[in-house]
Motif scaffolding. Structure first.
Motif, short mmCIF file in Angstrom:
data_model
loop_
_atom_site.label_atom_id
_atom_site.label_comp_id
_atom_site.label_asym_id
_atom_site.label_seq_id
_atom_site.Cartn_x
_atom_site.Cartn_y
_atom_site.Cartn_z
N UNK A 1 37.69 53.64 44.27
CA UNK A 1 36.40 52.94 44.37
C UNK A 1 36.46 51.81 45.39
N UNK A 2 37.66 51.47 45.85
CA UNK A 2 37.89 50.45 46.89
C UNK A 2 37.30 49.09 46.51
N UNK A 3 37.41 48.73 45.25
CA UNK A 3 36.96 47.41 44.82
C UNK A 3 38.09 46.41 44.99
N UNK A 4 37.77 45.13 45.08
CA UNK A 4 38.84 44.13 45.18
C UNK A 4 39.75 44.20 43.96
N UNK A 5 41.03 43.85 44.13
CA UNK A 5 41.95 43.93 43.00
C UNK A 5 41.55 42.97 41.88
N UNK A 6 41.77 43.40 40.66
CA UNK A 6 41.48 42.58 39.48
C UNK A 6 42.46 41.42 39.40
N UNK A 7 42.14 40.44 38.59
CA UNK A 7 42.98 39.27 38.40
C UNK A 7 44.40 39.66 37.98
N UNK A 8 44.52 40.61 37.06
CA UNK A 8 45.85 41.06 36.62
C UNK A 8 46.62 41.68 37.78
N UNK A 9 45.98 42.51 38.58
CA UNK A 9 46.66 43.11 39.73
C UNK A 9 47.17 42.03 40.68
N UNK A 10 46.35 41.04 40.95
CA UNK A 10 46.76 39.97 41.85
C UNK A 10 47.93 39.18 41.26
N UNK A 11 47.88 38.92 39.95
CA UNK A 11 48.96 38.16 39.30
C UNK A 11 50.27 38.94 39.33
N UNK A 12 50.21 40.24 39.07
CA UNK A 12 51.42 41.06 39.08
C UNK A 12 52.01 41.12 40.48
N UNK A 13 51.17 41.31 41.49
CA UNK A 13 51.66 41.35 42.87
C UNK A 13 52.31 40.02 43.26
N UNK A 14 51.69 38.93 42.88
CA UNK A 14 52.26 37.61 43.19
C UNK A 14 53.57 37.40 42.46
N UNK A 15 53.63 37.79 41.19
CA UNK A 15 54.85 37.61 40.40
C UNK A 15 55.99 38.47 40.93
N UNK A 16 55.68 39.63 41.49
CA UNK A 16 56.72 40.53 41.99
C UNK A 16 57.50 39.92 43.15
N UNK A 17 56.90 38.95 43.82
CA UNK A 17 57.57 38.30 44.94
C UNK A 17 58.75 37.45 44.46
#
Length: 174
Positions: A91-107
């Motif tokens: 659907x190409x929607x912006x990432x949800x808050x959880x997706x953004x948090x997981x991506x940031x935490x993975x760093x």
């Protein structure tokens, strides 16, 4: 360098993997919904292996193929879980808050980074990443970053030597 090509209308196709007696579908013939390159090829090889595992003995013995195909269908539930997520991504929607948090935490969190890698490779069930424990750790990690005044989003590209912290080694040996 080439142009970036994308779509907001990615075709998501899901068919019954055993639509008729004695017929089984694998790969994109059964499921095509993940827009990540090469995932469809992986699903093809995996579903072919699951089909062979489920039916080889039965075919050799002249047994009940329908029972064997039910076993194949159960194995494909792994793909169905990723298919549901792929349909959301398509659907190409912006990432949800959880997706953004997981991506940031993975760093900064090696365990979450490993889980993201397993998820991205489709090497483990989506629950390896999508569970309460990971969500709590990801949100806690992103909150800690904000409290320390660090950005939870890392720039995709930094020029060598321009964004290094004091005391760190130069990027790429420069």
């Amino acid at each position: 360098m080439s142009n970036l090509i994308g779509t907001t209308d990615y075709p998501c196709i899901r068919r019954d993997p055993t639509p008729r007696p004695g017929l089984a579908l694998i790969g994109d013939a059964a499921t095509a919904s993940d827009s990540v390159s090469a995932v469809g090829c992986g699903w093809t090889f995996r579903s072919a292996a699951w089909l062979a595992d489920a039916t080889a003995e039965t075919l050799a013995a002249g047994g009940n193929l329908q029972r064997a195909l039910r076993s194949y269908r159960r194995a494909r539930h792994f793909i169905d879980k990723y298919d549901a997520l792929g349909r959301q991504e398509a659907l190409a929607k912006p990432p949800a808050l959880l997706q953004r948090a997981v991506r940031a935490a993975a760093v900064t969190n090696p365990d979450i980074a490993r889980r993201v890698a397993m998820f991205a490779m489709r090497a483990d069930d989506p629950s390896v990443l999508l569970n309460f424990k990971v969500a709590v750790r990801a949100f806690a990690g992103s909150r800690l970053l904000r409290l320390r005044g660090e950005s939870s989003i890392t720039p995709a590209r930094q020029s060598a030597g321009t964004h290094e912290r004091a005391g760190s080694a130069p990027a790429h040996g420069s």
